[in-house]
Design a protein around this motif. Structure first.
Motif, short mmCIF file in Angstrom:
data_model
loop_
_atom_site.label_atom_id
_atom_site.label_comp_id
_atom_site.label_asym_id
_atom_site.label_seq_id
_atom_site.Cartn_x
_atom_site.Cartn_y
_atom_site.Cartn_z
N ILE A 39 -3.27 3.55 -2.60
CA ILE A 39 -2.87 2.86 -3.83
C ILE A 39 -2.31 1.49 -3.46
CG2 ILE A 39 -1.42 2.96 -5.89
CD1 ILE A 39 -1.25 6.04 -5.39
N ARG A 67 -7.39 6.38 -10.15
CA ARG A 67 -6.94 5.02 -10.45
C ARG A 67 -6.21 4.96 -11.78
NH1 ARG A 67 -11.86 1.39 -10.29
NH2 ARG A 67 -12.22 2.28 -12.35
N ILE A 115 -5.44 9.29 -0.66
CA ILE A 115 -5.50 8.31 -1.74
C ILE A 115 -4.74 7.07 -1.30
CG2 ILE A 115 -4.73 7.76 -4.08
CD1 ILE A 115 -5.18 10.70 -4.80
N ALA A 117 -6.76 1.68 -6.80
CA ALA A 117 -6.53 2.92 -6.06
C ALA A 117 -7.87 3.50 -5.65
CB ALA A 117 -5.77 3.94 -6.92
N GLU A 125 0.22 5.41 0.29
CA GLU A 125 -0.82 6.35 0.71
C GLU A 125 -0.36 7.79 0.49
OE1 GLU A 125 -3.63 5.37 4.09
OE2 GLU A 125 -2.44 6.96 5.01
N VAL A 144 0.11 -1.06 -10.19
CA VAL A 144 -1.10 -0.70 -9.43
C VAL A 144 -2.21 -1.71 -9.66
CG1 VAL A 144 -2.90 1.03 -9.12
CG2 VAL A 144 -0.52 1.75 -9.41
N LYS A 171 0.83 -1.20 0.00
CA LYS A 171 0.00 0.00 0.00
C LYS A 171 0.86 1.26 0.00
CE LYS A 171 -3.61 2.35 2.72
NZ LYS A 171 -4.40 2.28 3.96
N ALA A 178 -2.78 6.62 -11.43
CA ALA A 178 -1.87 5.78 -10.63
C ALA A 178 -1.35 4.63 -11.48
CB ALA A 178 -2.59 5.27 -9.40
#
Length: 486
Positions: free
Chosen positions: A21, A424, A19, A32, A6, A29, A4, A427
């Motif tokens: 991720i 998302r 956020i 997210a 963040e 990824v 993770k 990311a």
């Protein structure tokens, strides 16, 4: 096991969010989430309050968005008492709202949006801010912008009684007439607002439109969310802020429907998320399709770009020219490239400034006829275009005008789904093989900034007993309960 990342706290927005991720074993990824971690709860605060006190109360939801909550709630109060304000009172309200647009759009563009382009997306956080922006454009330009923005704040104070939290509205009208001296002063101040808007569009053109690297971002697929759009138009399908018809179009620009007042209940359903205090609305007739964009999605956007996408044009000449230039640049409509929100915001800044000028030139705005007698209290809905998008205030009162139930659907709430899609997508594009640095994280934050999110405005409570549908999903995304209050 997923790793993770963040981003916490999020930067250059109003409110508190983060956020989350999640990376797979290869460091790419998996998913997210845009999470909202604050709760305001105004829907409950308003219960038991006299409806005439509500506008002054909801203006304190946010110091930035105070005029829009004030205006939407006073329109709802009119409906509660089943009255239509006088033409003069409506002009004063519209004048206030447009001055607020100038002040707010200016602040958001210069403080939150422009630093990513003028200073640079990967610049140090120490310079990627308003101070860095002023250093880049020059101190004299910075002073000029602040001075001309102050003209809008002055108009807000003159009309509403305070520059921050307004107090002047009354159900059925307004509490203070505009004098001839004030009208003339506002007319002069409006010239500075128009100049501010023109300067802002020139800065955007010089710093963004003429920069190939930035235009590749603006017109490319990284910051592209294909969804439906909702906005307010007049009878000629031109962008409106204070009053009009709410229009919804699909991903190709075809009209899905129109509504006013309680008609929103036929088109909007709200989904409660297990991982965020912010609900996720979707277009009710289309049904829930998940947190995904593309043709057939039930997610929709509101705000500057959405308003321009649902409309056929602007109602002032200079803004219309700018509108035509934007769509000619993209060569398609609707535009799904979310960085165009910044461009649309600058166009609306000009539109609002021109409308302030038009309203101030109307001598009838000084008429003393600013309030009507009230009817019996009941239920009412007030809808306006807040700076950030469609804002709905819905109240039900008893026979003494005491609020029994309240529901607020705020622009950032409408945009929750598309924001999550945008974050998302960014990311997944920028994080590869676990490689992350400050510049990459800012590119991801750039996915939510176009929406000008206000989390204080958007987080309240679960709906009360007003007629509305809420779908509740578990952590796996499975529907396990639907609440219907009708």
């Amino acid at each position: 096991m997923l790793k993770k990342i963040e981003i916490n706290p999020l930067t250059r927005l109003e409110g508190h969010g983060k956020i989350a991720i999640f990376l797979d074993d290869q460091g790419n990824v998996d998913n997210a989430f845009f999470q909202v971690v604050e709760l305001r709860g105004y829907e409950r605060f308003l219960t038991g309050m006299p409806i005439e006190e509500v506008p002054r109360t909801v203006s304190t939801i946010c110091g930035v968005c105070r005029c829009v909550h004030f205006t939407a709630s006073i329109k709802a109060a009119d409906a509660v008492y089943n009255v239509e304000p006088t033409p003069t009172a409506k002009k004063i309200r519209e004048l206030l709202l447009n001055a607020h647009y100038v002040e707010d759009h200016c602040a958001i563009l210069y403080a939150l949006g422009f630093p990513d382009f003028v200073v640079g997306p990967t610049a140090s956080a120490a310079t990627r801010n308003l101070i860095g922006l002023i250093q880049a454009v020059g101190a004299e330009t910075g002073k000029l912008v602040l001075k001309k923005r102050q003209a809008a704040v002055k108009v807000i104070e003159m009309l509403a009684g305070r520059p921050i939290h307004p107090v002047a509205a009354l159900p059925g009208g307004w509490s203070k007439r505009v004098t001839e001296e004030e009208r003339k002063e506002i007319l002069e101040l409006s010239k500075e607002m128009v100049e501010l808007a023109q300067l802002t569009l020139k800065i955007f053109e010089d710093m963004v439109l003429k920069n190939k690297e930035y235009m590749d971002l603006v017109t490319g697929d990284v910051y592209k969310v294909v969804c439906n759009y909702m906005g307010t138009v007049d009878d000629k399908n031109r962008v409106q802020y204070y009053d009009g018809i709410q229009r919804i179009v699909d991903t190709k620009g075809n009209e899905i429907g129109r509504f006013t007042g309680k008609g929103y209940l036929d088109y909007i359903a709200e989904r409660v998320l297990p991982w965020s205090y912010l609900k996720m609305p979707y277009i009710k007739p289309l049904g829930w399709k998940g947190v995904m964009d593309g043709e057939g999605t039930s997610l929709y956007c509101v705000g500057p770009l959405a308003r321009l996408n649902v409309a056929d044009g602007m109602d002032t000449p200079l803004a219309q020219e700018a509108y035509e230039k934007m769509y000619a640049t993209f060569g398609t409509k609707p535009v799904h490239n979310i960085l165009a929100y910044h461009w649309a915001r600058a166009i609306e800044l000009l539109n609002a400034a021109e409308k302030v000028q038009q309203l101030a030139a109307d001598e009838s705005i000084t008429s003393p006829d600013i309030r009507v007698e009230l009817g019996k209290p009941g239920e009412g809905v007030g809808i306006i275009e807040a700076v950030r998008g469609v804002l709905i205030h819905h109240y039900k009162t008893d026979d003494q005008g005491i609020v029994q139930e309240a529901n607020l659907i705020v622009a950032t709430t409408h945009n929750k789904g598309p924001i999550n899609v945008a974050v998302r997508r960014a990311a997944r594009h920028f994080i590869k093989n676990g490689q992350v640095d400050e510049g990459i994280l800012n590119y991801i934050e750039m996915a939510y900034r176009p929406y000008d999110i206000c989390l204080a405005c958007a987080t309240h409570t679960l709906p009360g007993r007003l007629p509305i549908q809420v779908d509740i999903y578990d952590s796996k995304g499975e529907l396990y309960r639907t609440l219907r209050n009708y």
